[in-house]
Design a protein around this motif. Structure first.
Motif, mmCIF file in Angstrom:
data_model
loop_
_atom_site.group_PDB
_atom_site.id
_atom_site.type_symbol
_atom_site.label_atom_id
_atom_site.label_comp_id
_atom_site.label_asym_id
_atom_site.label_seq_id
_atom_site.Cartn_x
_atom_site.Cartn_y
_atom_site.Cartn_z
ATOM 1 N N VAL A 1 39.752 58.132 1.834
ATOM 2 C CA VAL A 1 39.194 59.246 2.609
ATOM 3 C C VAL A 1 37.674 59.228 2.545
ATOM 4 C CG1 VAL A 1 38.983 61.768 2.671
ATOM 5 C CG2 VAL A 1 41.234 60.709 2.429
ATOM 6 N N SER A 2 37.135 58.963 1.368
ATOM 7 C CA SER A 2 35.684 58.908 1.207
ATOM 8 C C SER A 2 35.090 57.772 2.044
ATOM 9 C CB SER A 2 35.339 58.711 -0.270
ATOM 10 O OG SER A 2 33.952 58.587 -0.447
ATOM 11 N N ASP A 3 35.725 56.591 1.971
ATOM 12 C CA ASP A 3 35.245 55.454 2.764
ATOM 13 C C ASP A 3 35.323 55.764 4.257
ATOM 14 O OD1 ASP A 3 34.753 54.028 0.479
ATOM 15 O OD2 ASP A 3 36.535 52.744 0.642
ATOM 16 N N ALA A 4 36.433 56.366 4.671
ATOM 17 C CA ALA A 4 36.604 56.702 6.089
ATOM 18 C C ALA A 4 35.551 57.713 6.525
ATOM 19 C CB ALA A 4 38.005 57.253 6.336
ATOM 20 N N SER A 5 35.235 58.653 5.659
ATOM 21 C CA SER A 5 34.225 59.661 5.975
ATOM 22 C C SER A 5 32.855 59.009 6.159
ATOM 23 C CB SER A 5 34.161 60.703 4.861
ATOM 24 O OG SER A 5 33.132 61.621 5.100
ATOM 25 N N HIS A 6 32.513 58.085 5.252
ATOM 26 C CA HIS A 6 31.232 57.379 5.368
ATOM 27 C C HIS A 6 31.195 56.538 6.648
ATOM 28 C CE1 HIS A 6 29.650 58.678 1.572
ATOM 29 N NE2 HIS A 6 30.659 58.153 0.883
ATOM 30 N N LYS A 7 32.298 55.874 6.927
ATOM 31 C CA LYS A 7 32.343 55.047 8.129
ATOM 32 C C LYS A 7 32.281 55.915 9.382
ATOM 33 C CE LYS A 7 34.485 51.128 5.979
ATOM 34 N NZ LYS A 7 35.545 50.198 5.892
ATOM 35 N N ASP B 1 28.778 56.793 9.907
ATOM 36 C CA ASP B 1 28.048 55.651 10.469
ATOM 37 C C ASP B 1 28.334 55.506 11.971
ATOM 38 O OD1 ASP B 1 27.032 55.105 7.969
ATOM 39 O OD2 ASP B 1 28.426 53.452 7.537
ATOM 40 N N VAL B 2 29.601 55.665 12.351
ATOM 41 C CA VAL B 2 29.971 55.561 13.768
ATOM 42 C C VAL B 2 29.292 56.672 14.573
ATOM 43 C CG1 VAL B 2 31.908 55.790 15.382
ATOM 44 C CG2 VAL B 2 32.151 54.340 13.351
ATOM 45 N N ILE B 3 29.312 57.891 14.045
ATOM 46 C CA ILE B 3 28.679 59.025 14.748
ATOM 47 C C ILE B 3 27.185 58.770 14.913
ATOM 48 C CG2 ILE B 3 28.061 61.463 14.526
ATOM 49 C CD1 ILE B 3 30.867 61.873 13.292
ATOM 50 N N THR B 4 26.543 58.274 13.860
ATOM 51 C CA THR B 4 25.108 57.988 13.937
ATOM 52 C C THR B 4 24.836 56.916 14.991
ATOM 53 O OG1 THR B 4 24.846 58.552 11.608
ATOM 54 C CG2 THR B 4 23.100 57.230 12.600
ATOM 55 N N THR B 5 25.648 55.876 14.994
ATOM 56 C CA THR B 5 25.486 54.807 15.987
ATOM 57 C C THR B 5 25.695 55.344 17.395
ATOM 58 O OG1 THR B 5 26.255 53.169 14.377
ATOM 59 C CG2 THR B 5 26.312 52.527 16.690
ATOM 60 N N LEU B 6 26.713 56.158 17.586
ATOM 61 C CA LEU B 6 26.975 56.741 18.904
ATOM 62 C C LEU B 6 25.836 57.667 19.340
ATOM 63 C CD1 LEU B 6 30.803 57.493 18.718
ATOM 64 C CD2 LEU B 6 29.679 55.730 20.079
#
Length: 121
Positions: free
Chosen positions: A89-95, A98-103
């Motif tokens: 869950v923690s890894d998914a949250s970080h990813k 990252d996806v939101i920032t990229t978008l």
């Protein structure tokens, strides 16, 4: 049955047979012999009952120990699973961050290009 219980039963059976044969071949009156046989049978019955209770207690203790070990193992596995789920869950949250920032960056770029296109038109 385990090896220990077979040994105990063998010893008890041997003792009972030996005592009975010893009494039968002893030179004594029939009444006395029968009474000795009855007394010895009662003694062996009591010993067997005690052995059975001891064996039952050992089995119960072993079962309790096994149950406790299984419960401990299950609890340990549950904790390990909980830790793994938390890590995922923690890894998914970080990813996801990252996806939101990229978008957001891509959206900002697209907005900038769109402004340029509107200015040139």
């Amino acid at each position: 049955m385990g090896k220990d219980s077979n040994i105990v039963l063998g010893i008890l059976a041997g003792t009972a047979i030996g005592a009975t044969l010893g009494i039968l071949f002893a030179p004594d009156k029939g009444v006395n012999t029968r009474q000795r046989i009855a007394d010895e049978a009662q003694l062996q019955k009591d010993r067997l009952a005690t052995t059975a209770v001891d064996l039952k207690d050992k089995v119960a203790a072993g079962a309790n120990d096994l149950r406790d070990r299984v419960a401990t193992t299950v609890e340990s596995q549950k904790q390990t699973l909980d830790e793994k789920v938390e890590s995922i869950v923690s890894d998914a949250s970080h990813k996801a961050d990252d996806v939101i920032t990229t978008l957001e960056n891509k959206l900002a770029e697209l907005k900038a290009k769109n402004k340029k296109l509107h200015k040139t038109s």
